[in-house]
Enzyme design. Structure first.
Site, PDB file in Angstrom:
ATOM      1  N   CYS A  48       4.944  83.558  20.315  1.00 19.40           N
ATOM      2  CA  CYS A  48       4.892  85.005  20.100  1.00 19.40           C
ATOM      3  C   CYS A  48       5.950  85.705  20.942  1.00 19.40           C
ATOM      4  CB  CYS A  48       3.517  85.546  20.481  1.00 19.40           C
ATOM      5  SG  CYS A  48       2.233  85.133  19.292  1.00 19.40           S
TER       6      CYS A  48
ATOM      7  N   HIS B  24       3.137  79.058  23.996  1.00 17.87           N
ATOM      8  CA  HIS B  24       2.720  80.458  24.009  1.00 17.87           C
ATOM      9  C   HIS B  24       3.803  81.238  24.733  1.00 17.87           C
ATOM     10  CE1 HIS B  24      -1.275  79.296  22.691  1.00 17.87           C
ATOM     11  NE2 HIS B  24      -1.194  78.308  23.556  1.00 17.87           N
TER      12      HIS B  24
END
Length: 452
Positions: free
Chosen positions: A331, A289
């Protein structure tokens, strides 16, 4: 007059069909039933119902583009599942090779695999008892465990999201099979994860870090926290990477749930690795992440530039003037909302995105490939895995044998991922590479390139 090439192609096709005929001759009636069952959902039911031999099934696989001389892996997968591993040799596969490629190329679904496993654990007496329990709703015909399960599915008594009927039957007749069902539920649940909404949820994230090395090319693969993706046999992007790099000739080692301190230890160790002197290239992949940076398992935010800076010529002389590639699946922002079939890799929305150019060292021979442009989320399909990693691996498999250079491969990846959309057709993703490479980088073509 026909050309020599055309004649050669025809002979190859005849030779391939001869191999299929040999495989057919070694398969019995039960094997054919198993093949047909495993093909449900991939081949039209009407075609399967009319198939009385393995060669009939092969014809349907050829017609559905599930089997060809150039790509026989699906048949190899079927033979592997039904236990006919000795026949893999006719398709130029080994048991080990199939096991290596299953996480990448396997087509049989988790649900179909579950039903097949259950059928193997239901003996004739168990089947008789199960039929007795459901007697009023079943036709008075002779059945095998496979045809019994196929009938339950056809009558909508069971499906991939509803196993209540099956659980009740197993609980009454074969309790040991409940373990298979529970295992299936865990693996399926790993495909339907959603992003955490608080710090408590974030702390549950798990991940893997992989170190890959080879005499000619040094590759370092790192998977930081990615929510329970390691349990998901269909969406484990790190497994896909592992399989492709093993195919390219690398040796893979795995590290779990890497903290910032542990990562620093590995980076220090790797940048001083004396084996770099014999290597030609270094590849570092991060699956995690992130938002302009990447998260460790203890929720520390690590700038991409900080990771890459360990491998400059000054810090890592062994890799001086050698290409150093970094691929990041994470991301880089929060734009684009989620849909049911995809999930984003972002964590803290407060963190400002980092410029891509700010991440790359100024000196030559670096390449940074991001799954998405700064400020946007990247997506994972719940069954097929990360759009970016899936596309990267697929294009490596296809284009490395064609001796395409890495920038051409990444251009193809950009085109592929940019065309993908979610089920609603409203959400897209665009990868972005940045580089200071001075020469074309072409990976060596694996000796068994044609078998992938």
């Amino acid at each position: 007059m026909k050309s020599q090439g055309s004649s050669s192609d025809k002979n190859c096709k005849v030779s391939f069909r001869k191999k299929l005929l040999i495989i057919d001759s070694d398969l019995g009636v039960e094997d054919v039933e198993r093949l047909k069952f495993l093909c449900i959902g991939l081949v039209p039911n009407k075609k399967l119902e009319k198939s009385s031999s393995a060669s009939d099934v092969f014809e349907h696989l050829l017609a559905e583009d599930l089997l060809s001389e150039g790509d026989s892996f699906f048949l190899a997968e079927l033979l592997y599942i039904i236990g006919q591993k000795k026949l893999l040799q006719y398709l130029n596969y080994t048991e080990e090779k199939v096991e290596q490629l299953l996480p990448i190329q396997g087509k049989v679904s988790l649900f179909r695999n579950l039903l097949y496993e259950l059928s193997q654990g239901i003996d004739s007496e168990d089947l008789k008892n199960m039929i007795f329990l459901l007697n009023d709703s079943l036709p008075k015909t002779e059945m095998t465990s496979l045809s019994f399960l196929a009938l339950l599915e056809k009558q909508d008594k069971i499906d991939e999201d509803n196993l209540t009927c099956l659980e009740d039957l197993c609980k009454m007749v074969v309790p040991k099979l409940l373990r298979n069902i529970e295992k299936y539920k865990r693996e399926k649940a790993a495909q339907i994860v959603t992003p955490p909404v608080d710090k408590e949820a974030e702390s549950l994230y798990q991940g893997e870090e992989e170190l890959v090395s080879q005499t000619d090319i040094k590759t370092f693969l790192e998977a930081l926290p990615q929510e329970e993706s390691w349990q998901d046999k269909r969406a484990r992007s790190n497994e896909i990477l592992k399989g492709v790099f093993q195919w390219l000739g690398f040796t893979v080692h795995t590290y779990n749930d890497v903290t910032k301190g542990e990562m620093e230890e590995v980076l220090q160790k790797e940048k001083c690795n004396p084996a770099h002197a014999d290597g030609d290239c270094f590849v570092f992949c991060i699956l995690t992440h992130g938002r302009g940076a990447v998260y460790s398992s203890d929720e520390a935010l690590i700038p991409i530039r900080e990771i890459m800076s360990h491998f400059t010529a000054l810090q890592c002389p062994g890799l001086a003037e050698k290409p150093k590639l970094f691929f990041i699946q994470a991301c880089q922002g929060e734009k684009i909302q989620l849909s049911k079939s995809i999930e984003a890799d972002a964590l803290n929305p407060e963190q400002a995105p980092t410029s891509l150019q700010d991440s790359i060292p100024v000196e030559a021979d670096f390449l940074l490939g991001l799954a998405t442009v700064p400020g946007y989320v990247s997506f994972r399909h719940v069954e097929e895995g990360s759009w970016y990693i899936q596309s990267l691996c697929n294009h490596l498999k296809v284009l490395v044998p064609r001796e395409e250079d890495i920038l051409s491969i990444l251009t193809a990846v950009n085109d592929d991922v940019s065309r993908r959309v979610d089920k609603q057709g409203t959400k897209k993703q665009m990868p972005q590479p940045a580089f200071t490479l001075r020469k074309k980088l072409v990976f060596p073509v694996p000796l068994d390139a044609l078998s992938l």
